[in-house]
Design a protein around this motif. Sequence first.
Motif, PDB file in Angstrom:
ATOM      1  N   CYS A 164       0.713  -1.121  -0.001  1.00  0.00           N
ATOM      2  CA  CYS A 164       0.219   0.117  -0.002  1.00  0.00           C
ATOM      3  C   CYS A 164       0.828   1.224   0.025  1.00  0.00           C
ATOM      4  CB  CYS A 164      -1.055  -0.015   1.295  1.00  0.00           C
ATOM      5  SG  CYS A 164      -2.175   1.325   1.132  1.00  0.00           S
ATOM      6  N   LEU A 165       1.817   1.265   0.855  1.00  0.00           N
ATOM      7  CA  LEU A 165       2.818   2.312   0.872  1.00  0.00           C
ATOM      8  C   LEU A 165       3.643   2.721  -0.386  1.00  0.00           C
ATOM      9  CD1 LEU A 165       4.397   1.972   4.458  1.00  0.00           C
ATOM     10  CD2 LEU A 165       2.947   3.840   3.782  1.00  0.00           C
ATOM     11  N   LEU A 166       3.804   1.375  -1.191  1.00  0.00           N
ATOM     12  CA  LEU A 166       4.807   1.585  -2.556  1.00  0.00           C
ATOM     13  C   LEU A 166       3.485   2.348  -3.434  1.00  0.00           C
ATOM     14  CD1 LEU A 166       6.622  -1.764  -2.378  1.00  0.00           C
ATOM     15  CD2 LEU A 166       7.623   0.710  -2.488  1.00  0.00           C
ATOM     16  N   LEU A 167       2.298   1.716  -3.274  1.00  0.00           N
ATOM     17  CA  LEU A 167       1.244   2.397  -4.309  1.00  0.00           C
ATOM     18  C   LEU A 167       1.036   3.716  -4.060  1.00  0.00           C
ATOM     19  CD1 LEU A 167      -0.934   1.534  -6.562  1.00  0.00           C
ATOM     20  CD2 LEU A 167      -2.404   1.071  -4.831  1.00  0.00           C
ATOM     21  N   LEU A 168       0.887   4.015  -2.954  1.00  0.00           N
ATOM     22  CA  LEU A 168       0.824   5.447  -2.503  1.00  0.00           C
ATOM     23  C   LEU A 168       1.875   6.391  -3.120  1.00  0.00           C
ATOM     24  CD1 LEU A 168      -1.006   5.321   1.005  1.00  0.00           C
ATOM     25  CD2 LEU A 168      -2.103   5.993  -1.242  1.00  0.00           C
ATOM     26  N   ALA A 169       3.022   5.896  -3.022  1.00  0.00           N
ATOM     27  CA  ALA A 169       4.259   6.491  -3.147  1.00  0.00           C
ATOM     28  C   ALA A 169       4.555   6.544  -4.817  1.00  0.00           C
ATOM     29  CB  ALA A 169       5.715   5.999  -2.917  1.00  0.00           C
ATOM     30  N   GLY A 170       3.676   5.982  -5.537  1.00  0.00           N
ATOM     31  CA  GLY A 170       3.905   5.718  -7.030  1.00  0.00           C
ATOM     32  C   GLY A 170       5.021   4.624  -7.516  1.00  0.00           C
ATOM     33  N   LYS A 171       5.418   3.833  -6.635  1.00  0.00           N
ATOM     34  CA  LYS A 171       6.520   2.787  -6.906  1.00  0.00           C
ATOM     35  C   LYS A 171       6.127   1.581  -7.199  1.00  0.00           C
ATOM     36  CE  LYS A 171      10.261   5.142  -4.352  1.00  0.00           C
ATOM     37  NZ  LYS A 171      11.255   5.209  -3.075  1.00  0.00           N
ATOM     38  N   PRO A 172       6.652   0.872  -8.144  1.00  0.00           N
ATOM     39  CA  PRO A 172       6.257  -0.676  -8.431  1.00  0.00           C
ATOM     40  C   PRO A 172       6.778  -1.674  -7.120  1.00  0.00           C
ATOM     41  CG  PRO A 172       8.484  -0.361  -9.245  1.00  0.00           C
ATOM     42  CD  PRO A 172       7.846   1.037  -8.765  1.00  0.00           C
ATOM     43  N   HIS A 173       6.023  -2.691  -7.001  1.00  0.00           N
ATOM     44  CA  HIS A 173       6.088  -3.484  -5.809  1.00  0.00           C
ATOM     45  C   HIS A 173       7.397  -4.096  -5.674  1.00  0.00           C
ATOM     46  CE1 HIS A 173       5.904  -7.256  -8.385  1.00  0.00           C
ATOM     47  NE2 HIS A 173       6.399  -7.787  -7.241  1.00  0.00           N
ATOM     48  N   SER A 174       8.346  -3.992  -6.495  1.00  0.00           N
ATOM     49  CA  SER A 174       9.597  -4.627  -6.305  1.00  0.00           C
ATOM     50  C   SER A 174      10.598  -3.352  -5.942  1.00  0.00           C
ATOM     51  CB  SER A 174      10.063  -5.017  -7.624  1.00  0.00           C
ATOM     52  OG  SER A 174      10.121  -4.297  -8.946  1.00  0.00           O
ATOM     53  N   ALA A 175      10.126  -2.225  -5.807  1.00  0.00           N
ATOM     54  CA  ALA A 175      11.025  -1.033  -5.286  1.00  0.00           C
ATOM     55  C   ALA A 175      11.203  -1.025  -3.858  1.00  0.00           C
ATOM     56  CB  ALA A 175      10.067   0.046  -5.727  1.00  0.00           C
ATOM     57  N   VAL A 176      12.150  -0.200  -3.285  1.00  0.00           N
ATOM     58  CA  VAL A 176      12.503   0.088  -2.041  1.00  0.00           C
ATOM     59  C   VAL A 176      11.744   1.192  -1.520  1.00  0.00           C
ATOM     60  CG1 VAL A 176      14.417   0.151  -0.263  1.00  0.00           C
ATOM     61  CG2 VAL A 176      14.590  -1.383  -2.508  1.00  0.00           C
ATOM     62  N   ASP A 224      11.659   4.339   0.544  1.00  0.00           N
ATOM     63  CA  ASP A 224      12.617   5.478   1.172  1.00  0.00           C
ATOM     64  C   ASP A 224      11.797   6.224   2.216  1.00  0.00           C
ATOM     65  OD1 ASP A 224      14.563   5.130  -0.580  1.00  0.00           O
ATOM     66  OD2 ASP A 224      13.504   6.348  -1.910  1.00  0.00           O
ATOM     67  N   GLN A 225      12.486   6.752   3.309  1.00  0.00           N
ATOM     68  CA  GLN A 225      11.893   7.568   4.577  1.00  0.00           C
ATOM     69  C   GLN A 225      10.881   8.656   4.164  1.00  0.00           C
ATOM     70  OE1 GLN A 225      12.589   7.251   7.957  1.00  0.00           O
ATOM     71  NE2 GLN A 225      10.547   8.208   8.001  1.00  0.00           N
ATOM     72  N   ALA A 226      11.212   9.146   2.899  1.00  0.00           N
ATOM     73  CA  ALA A 226      10.344  10.211   2.253  1.00  0.00           C
ATOM     74  C   ALA A 226       9.017   9.549   2.011  1.00  0.00           C
ATOM     75  CB  ALA A 226      10.990  11.011   0.972  1.00  0.00           C
ATOM     76  N   ASP A 227       9.036   8.406   1.454  1.00  0.00           N
ATOM     77  CA  ASP A 227       7.755   7.796   1.022  1.00  0.00           C
ATOM     78  C   ASP A 227       6.722   7.407   2.097  1.00  0.00           C
ATOM     79  OD1 ASP A 227       8.823   7.593  -1.535  1.00  0.00           O
ATOM     80  OD2 ASP A 227       9.935   5.705  -1.037  1.00  0.00           O
ATOM     81  N   VAL A 228       7.110   7.343   3.492  1.00  0.00           N
ATOM     82  CA  VAL A 228       6.244   6.990   4.334  1.00  0.00           C
ATOM     83  C   VAL A 228       6.067   8.141   5.490  1.00  0.00           C
ATOM     84  CG1 VAL A 228       5.998   4.911   6.324  1.00  0.00           C
ATOM     85  CG2 VAL A 228       7.356   4.456   4.393  1.00  0.00           C
ATOM     86  N   THR A 229       5.121   8.893   4.816  1.00  0.00           N
ATOM     87  CA  THR A 229       4.664   9.935   5.841  1.00  0.00           C
ATOM     88  C   THR A 229       3.563   9.593   6.551  1.00  0.00           C
ATOM     89  OG1 THR A 229       2.681  10.533   4.019  1.00  0.00           O
ATOM     90  CG2 THR A 229       5.021  11.514   3.819  1.00  0.00           C
ATOM     91  N   MET A 230       3.131  10.039   7.633  1.00  0.00           N
ATOM     92  CA  MET A 230       2.160   9.711   8.827  1.00  0.00           C
ATOM     93  C   MET A 230       0.830   9.510   7.844  1.00  0.00           C
ATOM     94  SD  MET A 230       1.294   8.608  11.730  1.00  0.00           S
ATOM     95  CE  MET A 230       2.691   9.077  12.731  1.00  0.00           C
ATOM     96  N   GLY A 231       0.519  10.530   6.840  1.00  0.00           N
ATOM     97  CA  GLY A 231      -0.945  10.366   6.455  1.00  0.00           C
ATOM     98  C   GLY A 231      -0.839   8.896   5.610  1.00  0.00           C
ATOM     99  N   ARG A 232       0.276   8.551   4.700  1.00  0.00           N
ATOM    100  CA  ARG A 232       0.184   7.716   4.075  1.00  0.00           C
ATOM    101  C   ARG A 232       0.250   6.141   4.918  1.00  0.00           C
ATOM    102  NH1 ARG A 232       4.853   9.256  -0.482  1.00  0.00           N
ATOM    103  NH2 ARG A 232       3.435  10.534  -1.529  1.00  0.00           N
ATOM    104  N   TYR A 233       0.800   6.153   6.196  1.00  0.00           N
ATOM    105  CA  TYR A 233       1.053   5.235   7.148  1.00  0.00           C
ATOM    106  C   TYR A 233      -0.448   5.004   7.757  1.00  0.00           C
ATOM    107  CZ  TYR A 233       3.064   2.293  10.772  1.00  0.00           C
ATOM    108  OH  TYR A 233       3.359   1.225  11.514  1.00  0.00           O
TER     109      TYR A 233
END
Length: 304
Positions: free
Chosen positions: A52-64, A66-75
């Motif tokens: 879900c966090l990868l999807l919200l960050a616009g990254k594929p499921h095989s990506a890694v 980053d700290q910037a991808d996990v905001t409190m809102g997305r979490y």
Amino acid sequence: MVLLQALFSGLALGGIYALVALGFSITHTTTKTLNFGQGEFLVAGAFIAVGCLLLLAGKPHSAVLDQADVTMGRYLMALVVTVCVVGLLGVLLYYTAIRPFFGATGMAWVMSTIGFGIILQNGAMAIWGGSSIAMPSPLGDEVLRFAGAGVRPQEILVIVTTLSVMAVLDYVLRKTKIGKAVRAVATNRQAAALMGINVGAIVVLAFVTSSGLAGLAGLLIAPITTASVFMGLNIALKAFSAAIVGGLSSPRGCIAGGLLLGCLEALVGLWRAEMREITLFLLIILVMMVKPEGLFGRKIVEKV
């Protein structure tokens, strides 16, 4: 300082045990069955949250992540999605692995719940692989200091969330109509049905809640230990141990048992790491010998 730091870590780990143990208690008191694949529901929660966090960050499921991808809102959005999806998996578990065996002799539901868990584990491995996946904490990784002891923000989040969930569920079970219906079904299903309570709906609700708690635990622990398809069994075993120590029939006892085992594990680890599991299971054996229903449990006699 070291002792206090170990207590913080123990409370955080114990909070995870407590959430999963609470799930064991809810299904046991309402259906007299247990989900022995509960650890894999925790794994599912961790990986659904990562996806879900990868999807919200616009990254594929095989990506890694980053700290910037996990905001409190997305979490928080990942939390809602995770609890809902894993809760639905609990419904699927009930209808495929529990309900078909109601009234049958033997314990076929034990193998069916284990099999369901294996399916979840292998499904996660097919999608994500066998490697661990790091999930940054929405609160960052900067160590906070309390009386000289270092504690990670995620550990504080685990402790606060566990206590909050305990308080909410305790209120629901004791003060609301739904809670009274759950307790009525747990005490005597036939009498509850005669009083007009929809027993089937209450049982499904129990599995939704139990599975959702495991999914929540997976989301909370992933930033601490990373998400792995192999992390569920060990946590589930210790959570079940916590339920036995605290009292499988007592939600409050399960919370207390989880926190107790988490702290004991951390403190014994300061002495000798290899003695942690030995100490925990010696405690379980001692409790079962002295008080089989658990430290805070009570014997439930179902009237026919």
